[in-house]
Design a protein around this motif. Structure first.
Motif, PDB file in Angstrom:
ATOM      1  N   SER A  67      -4.020  -6.310  -0.975  1.00 26.65           N
ATOM      2  CA  SER A  67      -5.230  -6.955  -0.447  1.00 26.65           C
ATOM      3  C   SER A  67      -6.432  -6.027  -0.545  1.00 26.65           C
ATOM      4  O   SER A  67      -7.541  -6.450  -0.913  1.00 26.65           O
ATOM      5  N   TRP A  68      -6.236  -4.741  -0.206  1.00 26.46           N
ATOM      6  CA  TRP A  68      -7.338  -3.785  -0.341  1.00 26.46           C
ATOM      7  C   TRP A  68      -7.758  -3.651  -1.796  1.00 26.46           C
ATOM      8  O   TRP A  68      -8.945  -3.537  -2.107  1.00 26.46           O
TER       9      TRP A  68
ATOM     10  N   ARG B 247       2.046  -5.733   9.137  1.00 29.05           N
ATOM     11  CA  ARG B 247       1.971  -6.237   7.773  1.00 29.05           C
ATOM     12  C   ARG B 247       2.571  -5.201   6.829  1.00 29.05           C
ATOM     13  O   ARG B 247       2.289  -4.025   6.934  1.00 29.05           O
TER      14      ARG B 247
ATOM     15  N   TYR C 247      -0.533  -5.104   2.256  1.00 29.57           N
ATOM     16  CA  TYR C 247      -1.810  -4.515   2.663  1.00 29.57           C
ATOM     17  C   TYR C 247      -2.522  -3.872   1.478  1.00 29.57           C
ATOM     18  O   TYR C 247      -3.706  -4.086   1.232  1.00 29.57           O
TER      19      TYR C 247
END
Length: 225
Positions: A9-10, A1, A6
């Protein structure tokens, strides 16, 4: 990804994934500066060792449990993430964590999926597991990477192109290992797809786990180990 996807999203789940520190009011640009433990996530996972320097146990927990499982790691020490910051500065050529991650990616996985190459991943998955996969729906925005992935992320609504480009530059600096790992993953997938197409040209229906070639004669299937 892709590291941009990433990181976004975090950031979107920061209120629960990093409850041991209040990051809820930070902008995405500010958040990047405060969370080195959320960078090079792929390399951390694949290059982890029993000493857990790359992947502290608390990273596997969400909410209040993250704080409970800091274990013997000092909170300030954990947040500095000095070991992996140094590995990132060394770069993929000198990072022992990265070298181990690449070795495992190439040798220990029968198959892996690349988010921005889902159609290729699915075709290869069907061949490697001898699955008859139905038509899969692929949302083209999943192929977006870098600044495009940031602009399309639901947690970052309203981000301008200039903002996205600037933040992507900073993310690349902090994710040198993951960027190199993604390039290696692309190379490995290209190699495996080329092998799959050559096998199909020779009449191989599928190659189970990369070890058993399945063909079909006039009367029955045959298997070649």
């Amino acid at each position: 990804r892709d590291p941009a996807s990433y990181a976004a999203s975090w950031y979107g789940t920061r209120k629960t994934s990093d409850m041991f520190i209040d990051l809820s009011n930070l902008t995405f640009a500010e958040w990047i500066e405060r969370v080195p433990w959320r960078m090079n996530v792929l390399t951390r996972v694949l290059g982890s060792t029993p000493d857990r320097k790359t992947m502290p146990e608390s990273l596997l927990y969400f909410g209040s449990k993250a704080h409970e499982h800091l274990g013997n790691t000092d909170k300030d020490e954990f947040m500095k993430d000095a070991y992996m910051v140094q590995q990132n500065e060394l770069g993929p050529e000198k990072s022992s964590v990265y070298q181990l991650a690449v070795q495992r990616l190439r040798n220990d996985f029968v198959h892996f999926t690349i988010l921005h190459r889902l159609p290729d991943s699915w075709r290869l998955m069907a061949h490697r597991f001898c699955w008859d996969m139905d038509e899969q729906e692929f949302k083209t925005e999943k192929a977006n990477r870098g600044a495009d992935a940031l602009m399309d992320n639901r947690f970052l609504k309203g981000m301008t192109r200039d903002e996205a480009e600037e933040i992507w530059d900073r993310l690349q600096e902090r994710n040198r290992l993951d960027l190199a790992l993604m390039e290696e993953a692309d190379r490995i997938m290209d190699e495996r797809i080329a092998q799959m197409e050559a096998e199909k040209a020779d009449g191989v229906l599928c190659n189970f786990l990369g070890k058993v070639k399945v063909t079909c004669g006039e009367d029955a299937s045959s298997y070649e180990l």
